[in-house]
Design a protein around this motif. Structure first.
Motif, PDB file in Angstrom:
ATOM      1  N   GLU A 246       0.631  -1.314   0.314  1.00 47.08           N
ATOM      2  CA  GLU A 246      -0.062   0.071   0.171  1.00 47.08           C
ATOM      3  C   GLU A 246       0.730   1.070  -0.336  1.00 47.08           C
ATOM      4  O   GLU A 246       1.729   1.296   0.670  1.00 47.08           O
ATOM      5  CB  GLU A 246      -0.831   0.269   0.993  1.00 47.08           C
ATOM      6  CG  GLU A 246      -2.165  -1.052   1.576  1.00 47.08           C
ATOM      7  CD  GLU A 246      -2.898  -0.655   2.167  1.00 47.08           C
ATOM      8  OE1 GLU A 246      -2.285  -0.317   3.371  1.00 47.08           O
ATOM      9  OE2 GLU A 246      -3.582  -1.630   2.397  1.00 47.08           O
TER      10      GLU A 246
ATOM     11  N   HIS B 151       0.236   5.184   0.949  1.00 47.92           N
ATOM     12  CA  HIS B 151      -0.513   6.259   1.175  1.00 47.92           C
ATOM     13  C   HIS B 151      -0.673   7.854   0.896  1.00 47.92           C
ATOM     14  O   HIS B 151       0.761   7.687   0.936  1.00 47.92           O
ATOM     15  CB  HIS B 151      -0.287   6.168   2.906  1.00 47.92           C
ATOM     16  CG  HIS B 151      -0.817   4.603   3.505  1.00 47.92           C
ATOM     17  ND1 HIS B 151      -2.475   4.499   3.860  1.00 47.92           N
ATOM     18  CD2 HIS B 151       0.075   3.818   4.259  1.00 47.92           C
ATOM     19  CE1 HIS B 151      -2.252   3.203   4.185  1.00 47.92           C
ATOM     20  NE2 HIS B 151      -1.079   2.905   4.737  1.00 47.92           N
ATOM     21  N   GLN B 152      -1.657   7.943  -0.133  1.00 47.56           N
ATOM     22  CA  GLN B 152      -1.169   9.717   0.137  1.00 47.56           C
ATOM     23  C   GLN B 152      -1.852  10.122   0.923  1.00 47.56           C
ATOM     24  O   GLN B 152      -2.182  10.212   1.525  1.00 47.56           O
ATOM     25  CB  GLN B 152      -2.881   8.864  -1.374  1.00 47.56           C
ATOM     26  CG  GLN B 152      -2.371   8.331  -2.053  1.00 47.56           C
ATOM     27  CD  GLN B 152      -0.735   8.230  -3.300  1.00 47.56           C
ATOM     28  OE1 GLN B 152      -0.870   9.353  -3.580  1.00 47.56           O
ATOM     29  NE2 GLN B 152      -0.173   6.874  -3.270  1.00 47.56           N
ATOM     30  N   PRO B 153      -1.298  11.843   0.026  1.00 43.55           N
ATOM     31  CA  PRO B 153      -1.118  12.912   1.689  1.00 43.55           C
ATOM     32  C   PRO B 153      -2.426  13.579   1.266  1.00 43.55           C
ATOM     33  O   PRO B 153      -3.215  13.485   2.495  1.00 43.55           O
ATOM     34  CB  PRO B 153      -1.010  14.149   0.688  1.00 43.55           C
ATOM     35  CG  PRO B 153       0.344  13.542  -0.542  1.00 43.55           C
ATOM     36  CD  PRO B 153      -0.557  12.495  -0.975  1.00 43.55           C
ATOM     37  N   ASP B 154      -3.722  12.508   0.468  1.00 39.37           N
ATOM     38  CA  ASP B 154      -5.252  13.364   0.778  1.00 39.37           C
ATOM     39  C   ASP B 154      -5.898  12.007   1.791  1.00 39.37           C
ATOM     40  O   ASP B 154      -7.477  11.806   1.328  1.00 39.37           O
ATOM     41  CB  ASP B 154      -5.666  13.175  -0.447  1.00 39.37           C
ATOM     42  CG  ASP B 154      -5.579  11.935  -1.436  1.00 39.37           C
ATOM     43  OD1 ASP B 154      -5.276  11.022  -0.961  1.00 39.37           O
ATOM     44  OD2 ASP B 154      -6.916  11.678  -2.716  1.00 39.37           O
ATOM     45  N   GLY B 155      -4.798  10.973   2.043  1.00 37.04           N
ATOM     46  CA  GLY B 155      -5.806  10.088   3.096  1.00 37.04           C
ATOM     47  C   GLY B 155      -6.126   8.705   1.885  1.00 37.04           C
ATOM     48  O   GLY B 155      -6.461   7.635   2.138  1.00 37.04           O
ATOM     49  N   GLY B 156      -5.819   8.262   0.395  1.00 39.18           N
ATOM     50  CA  GLY B 156      -6.274   7.279  -0.327  1.00 39.18           C
ATOM     51  C   GLY B 156      -5.014   6.585  -0.221  1.00 39.18           C
ATOM     52  O   GLY B 156      -3.874   6.822   0.227  1.00 39.18           O
ATOM     53  N   ILE B 157      -5.260   5.422  -0.655  1.00 37.34           N
ATOM     54  CA  ILE B 157      -4.772   4.293  -1.197  1.00 37.34           C
ATOM     55  C   ILE B 157      -3.834   4.089  -2.374  1.00 37.34           C
ATOM     56  O   ILE B 157      -5.165   3.311  -3.661  1.00 37.34           O
ATOM     57  CB  ILE B 157      -4.638   2.886  -0.426  1.00 37.34           C
ATOM     58  CG1 ILE B 157      -4.993   3.630   1.178  1.00 37.34           C
ATOM     59  CG2 ILE B 157      -3.383   1.937  -0.155  1.00 37.34           C
ATOM     60  CD1 ILE B 157      -5.804   2.219   2.108  1.00 37.34           C
TER      61      ILE B 157
END
Length: 60
Positions: free
Chosen positions: A40, A42-48
């Protein structure tokens, strides 16, 4: 996939083997002989997100 023979009679490359060869020829780093579970990201916007080579390696 449902077929009526239209694609094969028009010599379109739509067989399972053709569909499988596309990613294998465009992503030479795919590992088809190893069991890979994509990591995974983890993206800064909370997405994966997932590494596409790892996902393709898992599928093939």
């Amino acid at each position: 996939m449902i077929g009526n023979g239209f694609d094969s009679s028009h010599k379109l490359k739509t067989s399972y083997d053709d569909l499988r060869q596309y990613p294998l020829s465009n992503y030479p780093e795919i590992k088809i002989d190893e069991f890979i579970v994509p990591d995974e990201i983890h993206q800064p916007d909370g997405g994966i997100a997932y590494n596409e080579v790892q996902v393709l390696s898992m599928l093939f």
